[in-house]
Design a protein around this motif. Structure first.
Motif, PDB file in Angstrom:
ATOM      1  N   GLY A  89      47.205 -43.805-122.648  1.00  0.00           N
ATOM      2  CA  GLY A  89      46.954 -43.219-123.965  1.00  0.00           C
ATOM      3  C   GLY A  89      45.812 -42.217-123.941  1.00  0.00           C
ATOM      4  O   GLY A  89      45.496 -41.601-122.920  1.00  0.00           O
ATOM      5  N   THR A  90      45.169 -42.083-125.083  1.00  0.00           N
ATOM      6  CA  THR A  90      44.154 -41.048-125.262  1.00  0.00           C
ATOM      7  C   THR A  90      42.752 -41.613-125.031  1.00  0.00           C
ATOM      8  O   THR A  90      42.389 -42.602-125.672  1.00  0.00           O
ATOM      9  N   PRO A  91      41.988 -41.010-124.125  1.00  0.00           N
ATOM     10  CA  PRO A  91      40.603 -41.470-123.927  1.00  0.00           C
ATOM     11  C   PRO A  91      39.836 -41.427-125.250  1.00  0.00           C
ATOM     12  O   PRO A  91      40.166 -40.637-126.149  1.00  0.00           O
ATOM     13  N   CYS A  92      38.839 -42.263-125.347  1.00  0.00           N
ATOM     14  CA  CYS A  92      37.973 -42.347-126.553  1.00  0.00           C
ATOM     15  C   CYS A  92      38.629 -43.064-127.732  1.00  0.00           C
ATOM     16  O   CYS A  92      37.967 -43.309-128.733  1.00  0.00           O
ATOM     17  N   ILE A  93      39.919 -43.354-127.659  1.00  0.00           N
ATOM     18  CA  ILE A  93      40.552 -44.138-128.734  1.00  0.00           C
ATOM     19  C   ILE A  93      40.572 -45.574-128.220  1.00  0.00           C
ATOM     20  O   ILE A  93      41.456 -45.956-127.435  1.00  0.00           O
ATOM     21  N   SER A  94      39.573 -46.358-128.593  1.00  0.00           N
ATOM     22  CA  SER A  94      39.371 -47.714-128.043  1.00  0.00           C
ATOM     23  C   SER A  94      39.395 -47.685-126.521  1.00  0.00           C
ATOM     24  O   SER A  94      39.953 -48.582-125.887  1.00  0.00           O
ATOM     25  N   ASP A  95      38.866 -46.662-125.959  1.00  0.00           N
ATOM     26  CA  ASP A  95      38.808 -46.477-124.505  1.00  0.00           C
ATOM     27  C   ASP A  95      37.540 -45.698-124.163  1.00  0.00           C
ATOM     28  O   ASP A  95      36.984 -45.015-125.039  1.00  0.00           O
ATOM     29  N   PRO A  96      37.103 -45.752-122.892  1.00  0.00           N
ATOM     30  CA  PRO A  96      35.887 -45.023-122.516  1.00  0.00           C
ATOM     31  C   PRO A  96      36.012 -43.509-122.717  1.00  0.00           C
ATOM     32  O   PRO A  96      37.124 -42.989-122.738  1.00  0.00           O
ATOM     33  N   PRO A 117      50.158 -38.929-125.679  1.00  0.00           N
ATOM     34  CA  PRO A 117      50.434 -40.266-126.193  1.00  0.00           C
ATOM     35  C   PRO A 117      49.202 -41.043-126.639  1.00  0.00           C
ATOM     36  O   PRO A 117      48.118 -40.896-126.080  1.00  0.00           O
ATOM     37  N   SER A 118      49.418 -41.838-127.668  1.00  0.00           N
ATOM     38  CA  SER A 118      48.453 -42.844-128.080  1.00  0.00           C
ATOM     39  C   SER A 118      49.255 -43.896-128.832  1.00  0.00           C
ATOM     40  O   SER A 118      50.160 -43.554-129.609  1.00  0.00           O
ATOM     41  N   ALA A 119      48.919 -45.169-128.626  1.00  0.00           N
ATOM     42  CA  ALA A 119      49.643 -46.231-129.341  1.00  0.00           C
ATOM     43  C   ALA A 119      49.438 -46.072-130.845  1.00  0.00           C
ATOM     44  O   ALA A 119      50.310 -46.402-131.641  1.00  0.00           O
ATOM     45  N   LEU A 120      48.263 -45.536-131.227  1.00  0.00           N
ATOM     46  CA  LEU A 120      47.946 -45.344-132.641  1.00  0.00           C
ATOM     47  C   LEU A 120      48.951 -44.392-133.309  1.00  0.00           C
ATOM     48  O   LEU A 120      49.635 -44.750-134.270  1.00  0.00           O
ATOM     49  N   PHE A 163      45.415 -51.417-136.422  1.00  0.00           N
ATOM     50  CA  PHE A 163      44.530 -52.031-135.438  1.00  0.00           C
ATOM     51  C   PHE A 163      45.277 -52.358-134.144  1.00  0.00           C
ATOM     52  O   PHE A 163      46.494 -52.521-134.144  1.00  0.00           O
ATOM     53  N   TYR A 164      44.517 -52.384-133.065  1.00  0.00           N
ATOM     54  CA  TYR A 164      45.058 -52.776-131.769  1.00  0.00           C
ATOM     55  C   TYR A 164      44.855 -54.266-131.616  1.00  0.00           C
ATOM     56  O   TYR A 164      43.871 -54.826-132.123  1.00  0.00           O
ATOM     57  N   GLU A 165      45.757 -54.895-130.915  1.00  0.00           N
ATOM     58  CA  GLU A 165      45.585 -56.333-130.762  1.00  0.00           C
ATOM     59  C   GLU A 165      46.059 -56.801-129.401  1.00  0.00           C
ATOM     60  O   GLU A 165      47.079 -56.353-128.885  1.00  0.00           O
ATOM     61  N   GLU A 191      55.072 -53.096-127.019  1.00  0.00           N
ATOM     62  CA  GLU A 191      55.650 -52.447-125.833  1.00  0.00           C
ATOM     63  C   GLU A 191      56.192 -51.046-126.162  1.00  0.00           C
ATOM     64  O   GLU A 191      57.257 -50.663-125.689  1.00  0.00           O
ATOM     65  N   LEU A 192      55.453 -50.301-126.965  1.00  0.00           N
ATOM     66  CA  LEU A 192      55.939 -48.988-127.395  1.00  0.00           C
ATOM     67  C   LEU A 192      56.231 -48.088-126.203  1.00  0.00           C
ATOM     68  O   LEU A 192      55.448 -48.051-125.250  1.00  0.00           O
ATOM     69  N   THR A 193      57.309 -47.385-126.292  1.00  0.00           N
ATOM     70  CA  THR A 193      57.827 -46.438-125.289  1.00  0.00           C
ATOM     71  C   THR A 193      58.321 -47.119-124.013  1.00  0.00           C
ATOM     72  O   THR A 193      58.737 -46.448-123.067  1.00  0.00           O
ATOM     73  N   GLU A 220      51.981 -55.367-125.114  1.00  0.00           N
ATOM     74  CA  GLU A 220      50.812 -54.973-125.901  1.00  0.00           C
ATOM     75  C   GLU A 220      51.275 -54.686-127.317  1.00  0.00           C
ATOM     76  O   GLU A 220      52.416 -54.323-127.535  1.00  0.00           O
ATOM     77  N   ALA A 221      50.344 -54.810-128.258  1.00  0.00           N
ATOM     78  CA  ALA A 221      50.774 -54.650-129.640  1.00  0.00           C
ATOM     79  C   ALA A 221      49.798 -53.816-130.447  1.00  0.00           C
ATOM     80  O   ALA A 221      48.590 -53.820-130.201  1.00  0.00           O
ATOM     81  N   VAL A 222      50.351 -53.111-131.413  1.00  0.00           N
ATOM     82  CA  VAL A 222      49.545 -52.378-132.379  1.00  0.00           C
ATOM     83  C   VAL A 222      50.145 -52.687-133.745  1.00  0.00           C
ATOM     84  O   VAL A 222      51.356 -52.860-133.868  1.00  0.00           O
TER      85      VAL A 222
END
Ligand code: SAM
Length: 291
Positions: A89-96, A117-120, A163-165, A191-193, A220-222
């Motif tokens: 996914g995209t850095p900085c979105i709940s990621d370093p 891509p981003s799960a959001l 939210f991510y979970e 399990e998106l995509t 994984e879930a969002v």
């Protein structure tokens, strides 16, 4: 051709490798350095696009603060280009990435997004819920009290919340949402995509039943929640919390917990000891557990 000296924040697939954009491929093939949350995963991705030799350095949560200034020093001293990627996914979105991007901006290094891509955004786009006003809250707190406080704070919002979970904790969050906002609409994307992608539009009680029928250790879930207009009154909230706790206690009894265990476990749920005792008897009697 080597790109301009800058930091490129590159989104990578959240499951389906075909989601890597043409621009992401171009950038990843040409930058001087790739800073990655997990270097092994990064090398796998690079192999997939035919870049075998690249300087890949490790950049993850615990080293962010220390490494960010060093990396910006290197970029400035040698006019380097750097691509930042996360596991998915995209850095900085709940990621370093935040510390590096901030340091770069403060010191005049250009930062370019290479979106993808981003799960959001993946869930929001396919949810069927209103997305004119959105609040993304990342991962919810782990501790029960903090979780309840966070979810209760959504009460006055007229926005959809995402939210991510962690799949193992999804039931805990849904239980609180069910207790506080039984009339909400929610969409769970799992399990998106990927091959076993699942997107479910339901209400909190439907989500809980769905949850009970799933093997949540996988995938994984969002989650996206729309609270709706019909917020419940205090008595209803109490009743729903009670119902959710009965469900939870029933699960625990089925896993061989004793009354005494649960009196201890649930002592901070805002019920008096005698109320809790009654509730547990109800949960226990319902399932005919003899312990
Ligand atoms: N930066 C990433 C992004 O842009 O989506 C998110 C990284 S965060 C550490 C990982 C969380 O994103 C997972 O726990 C899950 O909640 C969500 N996630 C990532 N991939 C997903 C997928 N394929 N399906 C559903 N949720 C996913």
């Amino acid at each position: 051709m080597t790109p301009e000296s800058a930091i490129y924040v590159v989104a990578t697939p959240i499951g389906n490798l075909d989601d890597l954009t043409l621009r992401a491929i171009k950038v990843l093939k040409s930058v001087d350095i790739i800073a990655a949350e997990d270097t092994r995963r990064a090398r796998h991705l690079l192999q997939h696009i035919g870049r075998d030799k690249a300087e890949v350095i490790s950049y993850f949560d615990h080293v962010e603060r220390e490494k960010a200034p060093q990396l910006v020093d290197r970029i400035l001293e040698n006019s380097l280009s750097l691509a930042l990627i996360s596991d998915a996914g995209t850095p900085c979105i709940s990621d370093p990435g935040y510390h590096l991007v901030r340091e770069a901006r403060k010191r005049g290094v250009a930062v370019h997004p290479v979106p993808g891509p981003s799960a959001l955004t993946a869930l929001v786009s396919a949810s069927g819920l209103p997305s004119d006003r959105l609040l993304f809250v990342g991962f919810l707190p782990n501790k029960k009290m903090a979780l309840e406080k966070e979810i209760a704070s959504w009460r006055s919002l007229s926005a959809s919340i995402v939210f991510y979970e962690n799949p193992r904790r999804l039931k805990a969050s849904l239980t609180v949402i069910h207790a506080l906002y039984p009339n909400a609409e929610l969409v769970i994307g799992r399990e998106l995509t990927k091959l076993h992608e699942e997107i479910l539009l339901t209400d909190p009680s439907g989500a809980l039943s769905w949850c009970n029928n799933h093997d949540f250790l996988k995938g994984e879930a969002v989650v996206m929640v729309r609270l709706g207009d019909a917020l419940v009154d205090t008595q209803e909230i109490k009743d729903n919390k009670r119902e959710a706790l009965i469900l939870e206690a029933r699960d625990q009894f089925n896993k061989d917990a004793t009354l005494k265990d649960l009196l201890g476990l649930y002592r901070d749920r805002g019920l008096s000891r005698s109320e809790l005792y009654q509730l547990l008897l109800e949960a226990k009697g319902f399932y005919g557990n003899e312990k």
